[in-house]
Design an enzyme around this catalytic site. Structure first.
Site: not given
Length: 219
Positions: A30, A124, A158
């Site tokens: 991320s 995601d 994610h």
């Protein structure tokens, strides 16, 4: 955010007696992923970089390094969506880094000393990870660099953790302090975590140790 802070960490690791050297690898997820891309692009001693569901532009806050500043990618918070469960879906709030007003936020990956591996969850709901990985591939090739390795995982959200961690489909976002939806289907996501962990280890062994295989993950 100052890159010098992370440069100190790299220097520390390279001098540590338990680190083989002469270089290190980076693994980021991320926001940590785009930080790793910036580190690989500007710092010495990094020869392999893995990013999991990350943007190819600098995000959240401006990045400072010496006399350089990379602005953060702009966003439009009004484009968020609410799921049936009342969770925030943020995937559409981020502006396109390829549009001219956002070009300065792009990280110059072509300056990196080593290869990249992009792990992409195709469900995601936090970043457009597939789109960003394609941007990275096109940019590197346009500058005469090798195409990065990109591995796509359908049904995967994610938060791609190490194997056997439970699927995290939502949590309270550390910056927004709001519940955010991350995506992922349990079966596909779990299988992706096992495979991604093997792929990551293989990548690092190849580019840091010169080895081609590792032992499979086990409970």
């Amino acid at each position: 955010m100052c890159l010098e802070y992370f440069e100190e960490a790299v220097d520390f690791m390279l001098q540590h007696p338990k680190v083989k050297g002469p270089s290190v690898g980076l693994l980021g997820f991320s926001k940590g992923g785009d930080l790793c891309l910036s580190m690989a692009s500007f710092l010495k001693g990094i020869t392999a970089t893995v990013v999991i569901n990350a943007c190819v532009a600098n995000t959240i806050a401006p990045l400072h390094y010496k006399d350089m500043i990379i602005p953060n990618l702009s966003s439009d918070p009004g484009k968020y969506k609410i799921t049936e469960s009342g969770l925030l879906n943020l995937v559409d709030i981020w502006n396109d880094p390829m549009e001219k007003p956002n070009h300065r936020s792009l990280i110059p990956l072509e300056k990196a000393q080593g290869p990249f591996l992009f792990i992409v969850g195709m469900d995601d709901h936090n970043w457009k990870s597939e789109f960003y990985a394609q941007i990275a591939s096109e940019r590197l090739q346009a500058h005469g660099k090798d195409r990065p390795q990109i591995i796509y995982y359908p049904g995967t959200g994610h938060c791609i953790d190490p194997p056997y961690f439970p699927l995290c489909r939502a949590s309270v976002h550390a910056v927004l302090d709001q519940p955010v939806f991350y995506g992922g289907e349990p079966k596909a996501h779990s299988r992706a975590q096992v495979d991604a962990w093997q792929q990551i280890q293989t990548f690092f062994h190849k580019h840091l140790n010169g080895k081609k295989s590792v032992k499979p993950s086990k409970l």
